[in-house]
Structure formats: C-alpha cells, structure tokens
Design an enzyme around this catalytic site. Structure first.
Site, PDB file in Angstrom:
ATOM      1  N   ARG A  55       0.793  -1.229  -0.007  1.00  0.00           N
ATOM      2  CA  ARG A  55      -0.008   0.148   0.213  1.00  0.00           C
ATOM      3  C   ARG A  55       0.941   1.192   0.106  1.00  0.00           C
ATOM      4  O   ARG A  55       2.171   0.943   0.081  1.00  0.00           O
ATOM      5  CB  ARG A  55      -1.193  -0.018   1.142  1.00  0.00           C
ATOM      6  CG  ARG A  55      -0.543  -0.750   2.394  1.00  0.00           C
ATOM      7  CD  ARG A  55       0.239  -0.001   3.376  1.00  0.00           C
ATOM      8  NE  ARG A  55       0.350   1.318   3.479  1.00  0.00           N
ATOM      9  CZ  ARG A  55       1.194   2.238   3.591  1.00  0.00           C
ATOM     10  NH1 ARG A  55       2.226   1.785   3.855  1.00  0.00           N
ATOM     11  NH2 ARG A  55       0.908   3.516   3.764  1.00  0.00           N
ATOM     12  N   GLY A  56       0.453   2.421  -0.232  1.00  0.00           N
ATOM     13  CA  GLY A  56       1.032   3.523  -0.456  1.00  0.00           C
ATOM     14  C   GLY A  56       1.384   3.987  -1.822  1.00  0.00           C
ATOM     15  O   GLY A  56       1.636   3.049  -2.348  1.00  0.00           O
ATOM     16  N   ALA A  57       0.937   5.017  -2.184  1.00  0.00           N
ATOM     17  CA  ALA A  57       0.822   5.538  -3.484  1.00  0.00           C
ATOM     18  C   ALA A  57       1.956   5.001  -4.612  1.00  0.00           C
ATOM     19  O   ALA A  57       1.634   4.286  -5.532  1.00  0.00           O
ATOM     20  CB  ALA A  57       0.499   6.863  -3.791  1.00  0.00           C
ATOM     21  N   ASP A 244      -2.054  10.802  -2.144  1.00  0.00           N
ATOM     22  CA  ASP A 244      -2.291   9.815  -2.927  1.00  0.00           C
ATOM     23  C   ASP A 244      -2.999  10.100  -4.375  1.00  0.00           C
ATOM     24  O   ASP A 244      -2.584   9.345  -5.452  1.00  0.00           O
ATOM     25  CB  ASP A 244      -3.584   8.733  -2.438  1.00  0.00           C
ATOM     26  CG  ASP A 244      -2.858   8.253  -1.207  1.00  0.00           C
ATOM     27  OD1 ASP A 244      -2.672   8.454  -0.016  1.00  0.00           O
ATOM     28  OD2 ASP A 244      -2.890   6.835  -1.558  1.00  0.00           O
ATOM     29  N   ASN A 254      -5.186  12.468   0.796  1.00  0.00           N
ATOM     30  CA  ASN A 254      -4.122  11.521   1.663  1.00  0.00           C
ATOM     31  C   ASN A 254      -5.068  10.825   2.429  1.00  0.00           C
ATOM     32  O   ASN A 254      -6.272  10.984   2.796  1.00  0.00           O
ATOM     33  CB  ASN A 254      -3.153  12.460   2.112  1.00  0.00           C
ATOM     34  CG  ASN A 254      -2.034  11.617   2.701  1.00  0.00           C
ATOM     35  OD1 ASN A 254      -1.571  10.726   1.916  1.00  0.00           O
ATOM     36  ND2 ASN A 254      -1.547  11.753   3.971  1.00  0.00           N
ATOM     37  N   LYS A 255      -4.506  10.075   3.341  1.00  0.00           N
ATOM     38  CA  LYS A 255      -5.079   9.085   4.207  1.00  0.00           C
ATOM     39  C   LYS A 255      -6.233   9.803   5.219  1.00  0.00           C
ATOM     40  O   LYS A 255      -5.887  11.135   5.753  1.00  0.00           O
ATOM     41  CB  LYS A 255      -3.933   8.503   5.121  1.00  0.00           C
ATOM     42  CG  LYS A 255      -4.379   7.604   6.422  1.00  0.00           C
ATOM     43  CD  LYS A 255      -5.449   6.545   5.923  1.00  0.00           C
ATOM     44  CE  LYS A 255      -4.881   5.615   4.770  1.00  0.00           C
ATOM     45  NZ  LYS A 255      -5.761   4.635   3.905  1.00  0.00           N
TER      46      LYS A 255
HETATM   47  O1  MRU Z   1      -4.434   3.219   2.095  1.00  0.00           O
HETATM   48  P1  MRU Z   1      -2.935   3.401   2.276  1.00  0.00           P
HETATM   49  O2  MRU Z   1      -2.236   2.805   3.230  1.00  0.00           O
HETATM   50  O3  MRU Z   1      -2.350   2.879   0.729  1.00  0.00           O
HETATM   51  O4  MRU Z   1      -2.742   4.968   2.223  1.00  0.00           O
HETATM   52  C1  MRU Z   1      -1.499   5.595   2.152  1.00  0.00           C
HETATM   53  C2  MRU Z   1      -1.556   6.931   2.227  1.00  0.00           C
HETATM   54  O5  MRU Z   1      -2.541   7.621   2.450  1.00  0.00           O
HETATM   55  C3  MRU Z   1      -0.055   7.606   2.227  1.00  0.00           C
HETATM   56  O6  MRU Z   1       0.049   8.720   3.121  1.00  0.00           O
HETATM   57  C4  MRU Z   1       0.178   7.842   0.743  1.00  0.00           C
HETATM   58  O7  MRU Z   1      -0.119   7.011  -0.114  1.00  0.00           O
HETATM   59  C5  MRU Z   1       1.489   8.594   0.458  1.00  0.00           C
HETATM   60  S1  MRU Z   1       2.572   7.334   0.438  1.00  0.00           S
HETATM   61  C6  MRU Z   1       4.097   7.810   0.037  1.00  0.00           C
END
Ligand code: MRU
Length: 352
Positions: A55-57, A244, A254-255
């Site tokens: 996970r994470g963009a 994201d 973002n989250k």
């Molecule tokens: O749901 P996730 O864990 O994929 O969400 C991740 C986030 O919101 C991060 O802050 C975002 O992707 C930036 S990652 C470098």
C-alpha cells in the site's frame, strides 16, 4: 532500506520483480512478523494491492507496473491484435484495484504505452519488463531527491508530525514524507517524530513507528485525536504528509484524517507540507472535488489488527463507515516537496 533481522541489517526494497514473480514485504504482518510474499501472476498481484499487502501510492504504482509486465509475459500467442485486446482487459482489471492513488493508473498506462514501439509480442515481453523496472528505479531516484529537497526545511532539533505511513514501505525505497527526515538524520540533525496512529488500519502505529525504529529516529506514537493538543502546547514545529493524488489546483487526497491535521496546523501557525513525486500529481483532475475517494469495509473500523490477530472493538451490532482518504484544500498547504524542489501551489506546473 536496511531492516534489522536477527541482529543483522539487510537491504530490502518494498517491492521487486524476479523470474516473473512480484515479491513484496507483507505489510499487514508488520511490525509483528517480517515476511516476504510472492505473487505469480497479474491477478494475484492485483489482489495484493486490493488487500493492502502492499500500500502507499508509489509502492502501489511500482507494483501495478510489475503486474502489467506479468500480464504481458503471460500472453500465449503471437497475434498483435489479440494481444492488444487482452492487454486492454488486463490493464482495466489492474487499474480497478484501488481508486484513489493515481500512481496506479499512471504506472499501468506507462507500461502499456511503452509497448507501442514493438512489432512482435515477444518484443513486448522484453519491453514491458524493462519499463516496469524503470518505473520502480525512477521512484527510488525521485524519492531520494524528495529527501534531499525536504531536508532543507528541517532544522536541527525539529519536532515533526506525520500521518499514516509515507515512508519506504509506501514507496519502493526512501519514502516521500519520511525521506526528508531520513536525509536530515544522515546530515546529523536531531529530529523527533510525532506519529499519528492512523485509525482504522494503524499505518502510523504499525508501519511508520517500525520504520523509524529501524532507522534509529526518536519518535512517539500518538492517538489520532491528540495532534491538536500537542500543536497547542507548542510541541510540533512542522507537519509533513504524503499524498495519494494531487489535483491541478493543489488539493491533496491523502489518508483519512489528513484534512483535520492541516486545519489544526493552520490554526496553530504550523507549516504543513505535502511530499509527493510527479507520478502522484493528476493534472487532468481540476480540483479535489473530482478525486474518487475509496470507501472500505466498516469492519476495518469495528475491528483492529493486533499481535494476536483481529479483535472486535466496537459494539458488535453497530455498522460503521470507512472512507480511506480525505481531501485537504490547497489553502492549508504551505508547499509541495517534490523531486523538482519545494514548490508553491502556483509553481506546480513546473512538474508538467
Ligand atoms: O491506504 P494506504 O495505506 O495505501 O494509504 C497511504 C497513504 O495515504 C499515504 O500517506 C500516501 O499513499 C503517501 S505514500 C508515500
């Protein structure tokens, strides 16, 4: 990044490709177990994105690029028309894995586009693998640059708040929001990180805290609802979060919980920065209102992950709602830490 296992430090990337398989650190198992998962075809890899094993963009982007290469490698036959039809379906399947992180879409499109130079299916197989690896390598390089650029914003003895996990687990290496902190540490600066626990999936408490511990960076996990208190007490100098998807007008998805931290930061006069590579910017999306927000299962709210497994914490008969992201309007953001420097909203076109 170096991970300490049985008192030895070893270099790992979050995701990599070898012998047609996609390999990744199994994130739902962290921090309790360090395990590597492998996925042998594009549908399995897509499912790993959907179920958040990765996970994470940017990490999603690199994984999606590898999944696209797996789809290409799996095609049997030599008819280019048939191949293009098959790839249309495979690409659409991969892109549906998660809707908010635009890196996913960008990476799949980039691998598919790279195939245009090929006259034969067997040539596509070589090109797809090379392009997917180029994307992963590019993420490493741009995240390092984000670290270098963001480091300039960090003074010695800074106390920084971050939300969710935007470290190396969320990218291929280095991270986005955490890269400047890792860079600052390498420059001998002392930094303290306030880690929002990040309900409901606890990416802060589980993943960011684990990464910072691996890096030897001083930190404390705080309850999501306590950031305002620490800001009021004058204990936070700076906020850095990841993204994201960033719309053309600078609004940031973002989250979930990022928006309220940004509003609190403005109210308390604390600079709020968003760190993200070009691949996370969506210039076709005019503003945050058009960003699709992923709605996940309410069970992620009513239950929590623990070392012992999944535990029910809410009244069992109550339903729950669970948007995975929110949108922070650009007016709350002091700057965007990118590979092209720390940009103001008006300067984002430099990334085009
Ligand atoms: O749901 P996730 O864990 O994929 O969400 C991740 C986030 O919101 C991060 O802050 C975002 O992707 C930036 S990652 C470098």
């Amino acid at each position: 990044m170096k991970v300490k296992i049985r008192n030895k430090k070893k270099d790992y990337r979050t995701v990599w490709f070898s012998k047609g398989r996609v390999w990744m650190l199994d994130q739902p198992k962290l921090p309790f177990k360090f395990q590597i998962a492998k996925f042998k075809n594009y549908k399995a890899t897509t499912n790993a994105i959907k179920t958040m094993i990765v996970r994470g963009a940017p990490a999603i982007g690199a994984t999606a690029a590898y999944a696209t290469a797996q789809a290409v490698l799996a095609f049997k036959g030599s008819d280019l028309n048939e191949f293009n039809k098959y790839m249309g379906t495979a690409a659409a399947h991969i892109k549906k894995a998660r809707p908010t992180a635009v890196d996913l879409e960008h990476a799949v499109d980039r691998v598919v586009k790279s195939l245009r130079i090929c006259d034969q299916v067997k040539e596509c197989k070589v090109v797809a693998e090379q392009e997917a690896e180029a994307i992963a390598q590019e993420y490493i390089a741009v995240c390092k640059k984000i670290g270098e650029n963001g480091n300039k914003l960090i003074d010695d003895n800074s106390r920084i708040l971050t939300h969710c996990n935007a470290g190396w687990l969320a990218t291929v290496d280095w991270g986005t929001a955490l890269a400047p902190i890792y860079y600052a540490k390498r420059f001998g600066k002392k930094v303290f990180v306030f880690v929002d626990e990040t309900r409901p999936r606890m990416q802060g408490a589980r993943l960011t805290a684990w990464e910072l511990a691996q890096e030897g960076i001083e930190h404390a996990v705080i309850a999501d609802n306590s950031a305002g208190y620490y800001m009021q007490q004058g204990e936070i100098d700076l906020c850095i979060v990841g993204a994201d998807r960033i719309a053309a007008n600078g609004d940031v998805a973002n989250k979930i919980g990022t928006y309220e931290k940004a509003v609190l930061a403005k109210e308390n006069g604390i600079p709020f920065y968003v760190a993200a590579p070009r691949m996370t910017f969506d210039f076709k999306c005019p503003s945050g209102d058009q960003i699709p927000i992923e709605e996940r299962s309410g069970e992620e709210v009513t239950k929590i992950f623990s070392e012992k497994g999944i535990v029910q914490v809410a009244n069992p008969s109550s339903p729950a709602r669970n948007p995975a992201f929110d949108v922070t309007p650009a007016k709350y953001i002091k700057g965007y830490i990118t590979e092209k420097g720390v940009l103001k909203k008006e300067e984002l076109k430099k990334l085009l």
